[in-house]
Scaffold this motif. Structure first.
Motif, PDB file in Angstrom:
ATOM      1  N   LEU A 110       0.863  -1.390   0.362  1.00 10.89           N
ATOM      2  CA  LEU A 110       0.152   0.505  -0.087  1.00 10.89           C
ATOM      3  C   LEU A 110       1.014   1.173   0.291  1.00 10.89           C
ATOM      4  CD1 LEU A 110      -3.241   0.844   1.924  1.00 10.89           C
ATOM      5  CD2 LEU A 110      -1.547   2.621   2.318  1.00 10.89           C
ATOM      6  N   GLU A 111       2.093   1.030   0.519  1.00 10.68           N
ATOM      7  CA  GLU A 111       2.575   2.694   0.776  1.00 10.68           C
ATOM      8  C   GLU A 111       4.125   2.519  -0.479  1.00 10.68           C
ATOM      9  OE1 GLU A 111       2.793   4.359   3.354  1.00 10.68           O
ATOM     10  OE2 GLU A 111       0.795   3.753   4.468  1.00 10.68           O
ATOM     11  N   MET A 112       3.934   1.586  -1.111  1.00 12.70           N
ATOM     12  CA  MET A 112       4.978   1.819  -2.398  1.00 12.70           C
ATOM     13  C   MET A 112       3.262   2.573  -3.477  1.00 12.70           C
ATOM     14  SD  MET A 112       7.642   1.301  -1.188  1.00 12.70           S
ATOM     15  CE  MET A 112       7.066   1.564   0.315  1.00 12.70           C
ATOM     16  N   ARG A 113       2.674   1.865  -3.345  1.00 16.57           N
ATOM     17  CA  ARG A 113       1.319   2.113  -4.192  1.00 16.57           C
ATOM     18  C   ARG A 113       1.130   3.469  -4.538  1.00 16.57           C
ATOM     19  NH1 ARG A 113       1.877   0.994  -8.493  1.00 16.57           N
ATOM     20  NH2 ARG A 113       4.171   0.312  -7.940  1.00 16.57           N
ATOM     21  N   ARG A 114       0.914   4.318  -2.978  1.00 12.98           N
ATOM     22  CA  ARG A 114       0.843   5.151  -2.780  1.00 12.98           C
ATOM     23  C   ARG A 114       2.377   6.168  -3.152  1.00 12.98           C
ATOM     24  NH1 ARG A 114      -0.238   5.991   3.403  1.00 12.98           N
ATOM     25  NH2 ARG A 114      -2.736   5.221   2.459  1.00 12.98           N
ATOM     26  N   LEU A 115       3.587   6.042  -2.961  1.00  7.00           N
ATOM     27  CA  LEU A 115       3.917   6.745  -3.386  1.00  7.00           C
ATOM     28  C   LEU A 115       4.196   6.538  -5.302  1.00  7.00           C
ATOM     29  CD1 LEU A 115       7.226   5.548  -1.085  1.00  7.00           C
ATOM     30  CD2 LEU A 115       6.692   7.921  -0.996  1.00  7.00           C
ATOM     31  N   ALA A 150      -5.647   2.964  -7.497  1.00 10.44           N
ATOM     32  CA  ALA A 150      -5.969   2.050  -7.771  1.00 10.44           C
ATOM     33  C   ALA A 150      -5.487   0.541  -6.936  1.00 10.44           C
ATOM     34  CB  ALA A 150      -5.744   1.027  -9.493  1.00 10.44           C
ATOM     35  N   GLY A 151      -3.633   0.939  -7.086  1.00  4.34           N
ATOM     36  CA  GLY A 151      -2.969   0.032  -6.575  1.00  4.34           C
ATOM     37  C   GLY A 151      -3.354   0.244  -4.815  1.00  4.34           C
ATOM     38  N   VAL A 152      -3.585   1.396  -4.156  1.00  5.66           N
ATOM     39  CA  VAL A 152      -3.606   1.302  -3.042  1.00  5.66           C
ATOM     40  C   VAL A 152      -4.606   0.936  -2.255  1.00  5.66           C
ATOM     41  CG1 VAL A 152      -4.032   3.196  -1.154  1.00  5.66           C
ATOM     42  CG2 VAL A 152      -2.444   3.834  -3.189  1.00  5.66           C
ATOM     43  N   ALA A 153      -5.706   1.353  -2.848  1.00  2.00           N
ATOM     44  CA  ALA A 153      -7.138   0.975  -3.062  1.00  2.00           C
ATOM     45  C   ALA A 153      -7.057  -1.376  -2.775  1.00  2.00           C
ATOM     46  CB  ALA A 153      -8.375   1.239  -3.419  1.00  2.00           C
ATOM     47  N   SER A 154      -6.509  -1.686  -3.531  1.00  2.00           N
ATOM     48  CA  SER A 154      -6.419  -3.087  -3.532  1.00  2.00           C
ATOM     49  C   SER A 154      -5.556  -3.273  -2.731  1.00  2.00           C
ATOM     50  CB  SER A 154      -5.703  -3.218  -5.020  1.00  2.00           C
ATOM     51  OG  SER A 154      -5.358  -4.866  -4.776  1.00  2.00           O
ATOM     52  N   ALA A 155      -4.035  -3.046  -2.333  1.00  6.70           N
ATOM     53  CA  ALA A 155      -3.282  -3.450  -0.982  1.00  6.70           C
ATOM     54  C   ALA A 155      -4.518  -3.123   0.248  1.00  6.70           C
ATOM     55  CB  ALA A 155      -2.372  -2.994  -1.109  1.00  6.70           C
ATOM     56  N   ARG A 156      -5.261  -2.032   0.229  1.00  7.46           N
ATOM     57  CA  ARG A 156      -5.796  -1.789   1.503  1.00  7.46           C
ATOM     58  C   ARG A 156      -6.153  -2.831   1.457  1.00  7.46           C
ATOM     59  NH1 ARG A 156      -7.579   2.913   0.610  1.00  7.46           N
ATOM     60  NH2 ARG A 156      -5.620   4.207   2.082  1.00  7.46           N
ATOM     61  N   GLN A 157      -7.628  -3.683   0.550  1.00  8.92           N
ATOM     62  CA  GLN A 157      -7.973  -4.869   0.297  1.00  8.92           C
ATOM     63  C   GLN A 157      -7.760  -5.688   1.061  1.00  8.92           C
ATOM     64  OE1 GLN A 157     -10.657  -4.036  -3.505  1.00  8.92           O
ATOM     65  NE2 GLN A 157     -12.322  -2.984  -2.356  1.00  8.92           N
ATOM     66  N   HIS A 158      -6.115  -5.825   0.417  1.00  7.61           N
ATOM     67  CA  HIS A 158      -6.177  -7.254   1.118  1.00  7.61           C
ATOM     68  C   HIS A 158      -4.953  -7.579   2.296  1.00  7.61           C
ATOM     69  CE1 HIS A 158      -5.789  -8.068  -3.724  1.00  7.61           C
ATOM     70  NE2 HIS A 158      -5.398  -9.560  -3.182  1.00  7.61           N
TER      71      HIS A 158
END
Length: 170
Positions: free
Chosen positions: A140-145, A150-158
């Motif tokens: 999530l943090e790497m996708r945020r950077l 969309a990657g942040v949202a997916s990582a949050r769900q996981h």
């Protein structure tokens, strides 16, 4: 150009310039590596999962991991990375060591490597509990950077799926 057009043109140009200045605020600075790692570790600490996984390993590997933790605590991140890399030579699929190494990679600002290590940790790990939450918080943090919403949202769900509720006994 006629004299009556000049004031209109000047005011139009001025309005456009002002609109451009006020359009979008500058992006906030990225969080520090220390703040990112604190967020990752907090995801594991605040996991209210009923599942706890504790790896068993040989004393030599455990000594390397312990030294890596000491090095990291004193800010010696390259030394910590070296110790964890040695431990991974002995146990290349140890999910907790892979995640520890991912967090050191964040501290060294090796963000793509950190995400790869967290994914590997998740692949070999229990896919539930605190370690799982740390894996997905890292992603999530790497996708945020990377400004990948969309990657942040997916990582949050996981990450949220890592929590296992305890059995209610009556």
């Amino acid at each position: 150009m006629s004299k009556s057009v000049r004031p209109v043109l000047a005011s139009t140009v001025a309005a456009c310039l002002l609109a451009a200045c006020a359009s979008a605020p500058p992006a906030p600075p990225p969080p520090s590596p220390q703040a990112i790692v604190a967020s990752i570790q907090a995801a594991g600490r605040h996991d209210d999962s009923a599942l706890r996984v504790t790896p068993l390993r040989d004393a030599g590997t455990e000594a390397l991991v312990d030294q890596a933790h000491k090095d990291a605590a004193s800010g010696q991140y390259p030394a910590a990375a070296a110790q964890l890399d040695k431990a991974l030579q002995d146990e290349p699929h140890a999910p907790d060591i892979l995640q520890d190494r991912a967090e050191i990679a964040v501290r060294l600002q090796h963000y793509a490597h950190a995400e790869q290590l967290a994914q590997a940790s998740w692949n070999y790990g229990p896919k539930l509990g605190a370690l799982c939450a740390r894996n997905w918080q890292t992603v999530l943090e790497m996708r945020r950077l990377a400004r990948d919403s969309a990657g942040v949202a997916s990582a949050r769900q996981h990450r949220d799926a890592c929590r296992v509720k305890g059995v209610v006994r009556m």
